[in-house]
Design a protein around this motif. Sequence first.
Motif, PDB file in Angstrom:
ATOM      1  N   THR A  12       0.832  -1.291   0.001  1.00 22.11           N
ATOM      2  CA  THR A  12      -0.141   0.162   0.054  1.00 22.11           C
ATOM      3  C   THR A  12       0.837   1.136   0.082  1.00 22.11           C
ATOM      4  OG1 THR A  12      -1.773  -1.380   1.269  1.00 22.11           O
ATOM      5  CG2 THR A  12      -1.796   1.066   1.312  1.00 22.11           C
ATOM      6  N   TRP A  13       1.085   1.873  -1.053  1.00 21.40           N
ATOM      7  CA  TRP A  13       1.960   2.990  -1.247  1.00 21.40           C
ATOM      8  C   TRP A  13       1.157   4.338  -0.774  1.00 21.40           C
ATOM      9  CZ3 TRP A  13       6.839   1.509  -1.623  1.00 21.40           C
ATOM     10  CH2 TRP A  13       7.304   0.737  -2.461  1.00 21.40           C
ATOM     11  N   PRO A  14       1.767   5.058   0.032  1.00 23.67           N
ATOM     12  CA  PRO A  14       1.145   6.327   0.414  1.00 23.67           C
ATOM     13  C   PRO A  14       0.863   7.222  -0.783  1.00 23.67           C
ATOM     14  CG  PRO A  14       3.466   6.358   0.996  1.00 23.67           C
ATOM     15  CD  PRO A  14       3.179   4.868   0.212  1.00 23.67           C
ATOM     16  N   VAL A  15      -0.408   7.632  -0.746  1.00 27.66           N
ATOM     17  CA  VAL A  15      -0.783   8.563  -1.535  1.00 27.66           C
ATOM     18  C   VAL A  15      -0.530  10.240  -1.220  1.00 27.66           C
ATOM     19  CG1 VAL A  15      -2.946   9.682  -2.628  1.00 27.66           C
ATOM     20  CG2 VAL A  15      -2.965   7.287  -2.124  1.00 27.66           C
ATOM     21  N   PRO A  16       0.260  10.747  -2.285  1.00 22.61           N
ATOM     22  CA  PRO A  16       0.946  11.962  -1.852  1.00 22.61           C
ATOM     23  C   PRO A  16      -0.127  12.998  -1.661  1.00 22.61           C
ATOM     24  CG  PRO A  16       1.562  11.497  -4.118  1.00 22.61           C
ATOM     25  CD  PRO A  16       0.763  10.411  -3.400  1.00 22.61           C
ATOM     26  N   SER A  42       8.751  15.308  -3.078  1.00 21.57           N
ATOM     27  CA  SER A  42       8.456  13.993  -3.700  1.00 21.57           C
ATOM     28  C   SER A  42       9.315  13.193  -2.981  1.00 21.57           C
ATOM     29  CB  SER A  42       8.889  13.991  -5.349  1.00 21.57           C
ATOM     30  OG  SER A  42       7.906  14.584  -5.808  1.00 21.57           O
ATOM     31  N   LEU A  43       8.621  11.654  -2.734  1.00 19.27           N
ATOM     32  CA  LEU A  43       9.527  10.713  -2.124  1.00 19.27           C
ATOM     33  C   LEU A  43      10.492  10.100  -3.223  1.00 19.27           C
ATOM     34  CD1 LEU A  43       6.923   9.190   0.313  1.00 19.27           C
ATOM     35  CD2 LEU A  43       8.706  10.825   0.928  1.00 19.27           C
ATOM     36  N   VAL A  44      11.535  10.016  -2.664  1.00 18.14           N
ATOM     37  CA  VAL A  44      12.715   9.205  -3.628  1.00 18.14           C
ATOM     38  C   VAL A  44      13.223   8.030  -3.124  1.00 18.14           C
ATOM     39  CG1 VAL A  44      14.774   9.633  -5.143  1.00 18.14           C
ATOM     40  CG2 VAL A  44      13.102  11.560  -4.641  1.00 18.14           C
ATOM     41  N   PHE A  45      13.126   6.736  -3.695  1.00 20.41           N
ATOM     42  CA  PHE A  45      13.582   5.585  -3.074  1.00 20.41           C
ATOM     43  C   PHE A  45      14.926   5.235  -3.626  1.00 20.41           C
ATOM     44  CE2 PHE A  45       8.796   5.348  -3.382  1.00 20.41           C
ATOM     45  CZ  PHE A  45       8.577   5.425  -1.760  1.00 20.41           C
ATOM     46  N   VAL A  46      15.644   4.747  -2.916  1.00 20.70           N
ATOM     47  CA  VAL A  46      17.142   4.227  -3.541  1.00 20.70           C
ATOM     48  C   VAL A  46      16.969   2.974  -4.377  1.00 20.70           C
ATOM     49  CG1 VAL A  46      19.353   3.579  -2.770  1.00 20.70           C
ATOM     50  CG2 VAL A  46      17.953   5.347  -1.516  1.00 20.70           C
ATOM     51  N   SER A  47      17.439   2.917  -5.593  1.00 21.23           N
ATOM     52  CA  SER A  47      17.498   1.643  -6.055  1.00 21.23           C
ATOM     53  C   SER A  47      18.820   0.796  -5.737  1.00 21.23           C
ATOM     54  CB  SER A  47      17.651   1.977  -7.834  1.00 21.23           C
ATOM     55  OG  SER A  47      16.554   2.552  -8.158  1.00 21.23           O
ATOM     56  N   PRO A  48      18.784  -0.471  -6.035  1.00 29.02           N
ATOM     57  CA  PRO A  48      20.211  -1.185  -5.748  1.00 29.02           C
ATOM     58  C   PRO A  48      21.285  -0.554  -6.379  1.00 29.02           C
ATOM     59  CG  PRO A  48      18.447  -2.596  -6.805  1.00 29.02           C
ATOM     60  CD  PRO A  48      17.892  -1.380  -6.793  1.00 29.02           C
ATOM     61  N   GLN A  49      22.566  -0.442  -5.647  1.00 29.18           N
ATOM     62  CA  GLN A  49      23.503   0.122  -6.044  1.00 29.18           C
ATOM     63  C   GLN A  49      24.601  -0.638  -6.679  1.00 29.18           C
ATOM     64  OE1 GLN A  49      23.843   3.365  -5.732  1.00 29.18           O
ATOM     65  NE2 GLN A  49      22.089   3.748  -4.502  1.00 29.18           N
ATOM     66  N   ARG A  50      25.779  -0.082  -7.602  1.00 28.19           N
ATOM     67  CA  ARG A  50      26.827  -0.679  -8.131  1.00 28.19           C
ATOM     68  C   ARG A  50      27.752  -1.164  -7.181  1.00 28.19           C
ATOM     69  NH1 ARG A  50      27.503   2.895 -13.530  1.00 28.19           N
ATOM     70  NH2 ARG A  50      27.715   4.619 -11.946  1.00 28.19           N
ATOM     71  N   ASP A  51      28.678  -1.762  -7.332  1.00 25.28           N
ATOM     72  CA  ASP A  51      29.642  -1.946  -6.665  1.00 25.28           C
ATOM     73  C   ASP A  51      30.468  -0.810  -6.543  1.00 25.28           C
ATOM     74  OD1 ASP A  51      31.423  -4.290  -5.236  1.00 25.28           O
ATOM     75  OD2 ASP A  51      33.023  -3.410  -6.834  1.00 25.28           O
ATOM     76  N   PHE A  52      30.592  -0.261  -7.719  1.00 24.83           N
ATOM     77  CA  PHE A  52      31.409   1.001  -7.781  1.00 24.83           C
ATOM     78  C   PHE A  52      30.936   2.074  -6.432  1.00 24.83           C
ATOM     79  CE2 PHE A  52      31.564   5.647  -8.730  1.00 24.83           C
ATOM     80  CZ  PHE A  52      33.040   5.828  -8.841  1.00 24.83           C
ATOM     81  N   HIS A  53      29.615   2.413  -6.295  1.00 27.19           N
ATOM     82  CA  HIS A  53      29.210   3.212  -5.359  1.00 27.19           C
ATOM     83  C   HIS A  53      29.510   2.541  -3.856  1.00 27.19           C
ATOM     84  CE1 HIS A  53      26.068   5.143  -2.845  1.00 27.19           C
ATOM     85  NE2 HIS A  53      25.780   6.144  -3.781  1.00 27.19           N
ATOM     86  N   THR A  54      29.340   1.467  -3.682  1.00 29.56           N
ATOM     87  CA  THR A  54      29.834   0.767  -2.360  1.00 29.56           C
ATOM     88  C   THR A  54      31.324   0.968  -2.101  1.00 29.56           C
ATOM     89  OG1 THR A  54      28.156  -0.841  -2.359  1.00 29.56           O
ATOM     90  CG2 THR A  54      30.156  -1.260  -0.926  1.00 29.56           C
ATOM     91  N   ILE A  55      32.210   0.735  -2.937  1.00 27.08           N
ATOM     92  CA  ILE A  55      33.819   1.032  -2.840  1.00 27.08           C
ATOM     93  C   ILE A  55      34.118   2.555  -2.834  1.00 27.08           C
ATOM     94  CG2 ILE A  55      34.262  -1.377  -3.617  1.00 27.08           C
ATOM     95  CD1 ILE A  55      35.453  -0.265  -6.051  1.00 27.08           C
ATOM     96  N   ALA A  56      33.549   3.223  -3.616  1.00 28.09           N
ATOM     97  CA  ALA A  56      33.724   4.557  -3.492  1.00 28.09           C
ATOM     98  C   ALA A  56      33.433   5.325  -2.252  1.00 28.09           C
ATOM     99  CB  ALA A  56      33.323   5.488  -4.703  1.00 28.09           C
ATOM    100  N   MET A  57      32.275   4.967  -1.626  1.00 29.97           N
ATOM    101  CA  MET A  57      31.939   5.461  -0.216  1.00 29.97           C
ATOM    102  C   MET A  57      32.893   4.907   0.681  1.00 29.97           C
ATOM    103  SD  MET A  57      27.593   5.382  -0.423  1.00 29.97           S
ATOM    104  CE  MET A  57      27.827   5.530   1.413  1.00 29.97           C
ATOM    105  N   TYR A  58      33.060   3.603   0.462  1.00 29.70           N
ATOM    106  CA  TYR A  58      34.089   2.996   1.548  1.00 29.70           C
ATOM    107  C   TYR A  58      35.187   3.780   1.583  1.00 29.70           C
ATOM    108  CZ  TYR A  58      37.346  -0.023   3.855  1.00 29.70           C
ATOM    109  OH  TYR A  58      38.174  -0.539   4.878  1.00 29.70           O
ATOM    110  N   LEU A  59      35.984   3.977   0.472  1.00 33.18           N
ATOM    111  CA  LEU A  59      37.264   4.528   0.122  1.00 33.18           C
ATOM    112  C   LEU A  59      37.227   5.896   0.921  1.00 33.18           C
ATOM    113  CD1 LEU A  59      40.236   4.304  -0.833  1.00 33.18           C
ATOM    114  CD2 LEU A  59      39.270   5.220  -2.951  1.00 33.18           C
ATOM    115  N   LEU A  60      36.175   6.710   0.641  1.00 30.50           N
ATOM    116  CA  LEU A  60      36.239   8.285   0.850  1.00 30.50           C
ATOM    117  C   LEU A  60      35.853   8.194   2.354  1.00 30.50           C
ATOM    118  CD1 LEU A  60      34.500   9.624  -2.053  1.00 30.50           C
ATOM    119  CD2 LEU A  60      36.872   9.887  -1.707  1.00 30.50           C
ATOM    120  N   GLU A  61      35.108   7.422   2.808  1.00 26.23           N
ATOM    121  CA  GLU A  61      34.497   7.243   4.291  1.00 26.23           C
ATOM    122  C   GLU A  61      35.773   7.225   5.104  1.00 26.23           C
ATOM    123  OE1 GLU A  61      31.371   5.554   7.413  1.00 26.23           O
ATOM    124  OE2 GLU A  61      31.626   4.867   5.551  1.00 26.23           O
TER     125      GLU A  61
END
Length: 198
Positions: A12-16, A42-61
């Motif tokens: 049941t998705w919320p009605v804006p 507007s609500l924006v939902f996160v899609s599944p991430q690429r490996d690049f996204h994960t390792i770039a975040m890890y490296l920078l963090e």
Amino acid sequence: MGGIMTAEPQHTWPVPPPDGYTVDDLFALPDLPPHTELIDGSLVFVSPQRDFHTIAMYLLEAGLRRTVPERFRVRREMAVVLDARNAPEPDLLVLHAEAVQGRRQTRYEPADVVLAVEVVSPDSEARDRDSKPGKYAAAGIPHFWLVEMAGEKDHPAVHTYELDPVTKAYGLTGIHHERLKVTVPFTIDIDLAEVDHL
């Protein structure tokens, strides 16, 4: 002879509301997926991430945590309430230490943020490159990094920006490919080629 029963999904998705959602709605709506952002009502939902996204975040963090002065804190994927209809969730944040009020905290204000970092994903390119930087600048966040996959080896390229207080817009201060070495908002030195070992 009994019939075969099939279960329909019970989403049941919320009605804006007619004027869009507000920050109050974002934090009050039950069962939203993790890391839901509010952009222009507007609500924006996160899609599944690429490996690049994960390792770039890890490296920078890891690099930020290794070099961050005591007066700042590093956080990932926390909401920043820019106004009543915008609460994006930068991939990484550097905050003033006094902004961290407790372990149950769910949001920060723009004045708390020293640096916002967005790692570009295929589903968020327009938001990360166009919409979010303009909103962060208008809210007065002094530093912004945009991280993109570049080159034959798909290494991170970090575009660094600094806020011009007169125009309230970001000016590009550098594009870093193999090494991210800057002196603002503090001295940071990250070997971006380390992604090959992660």
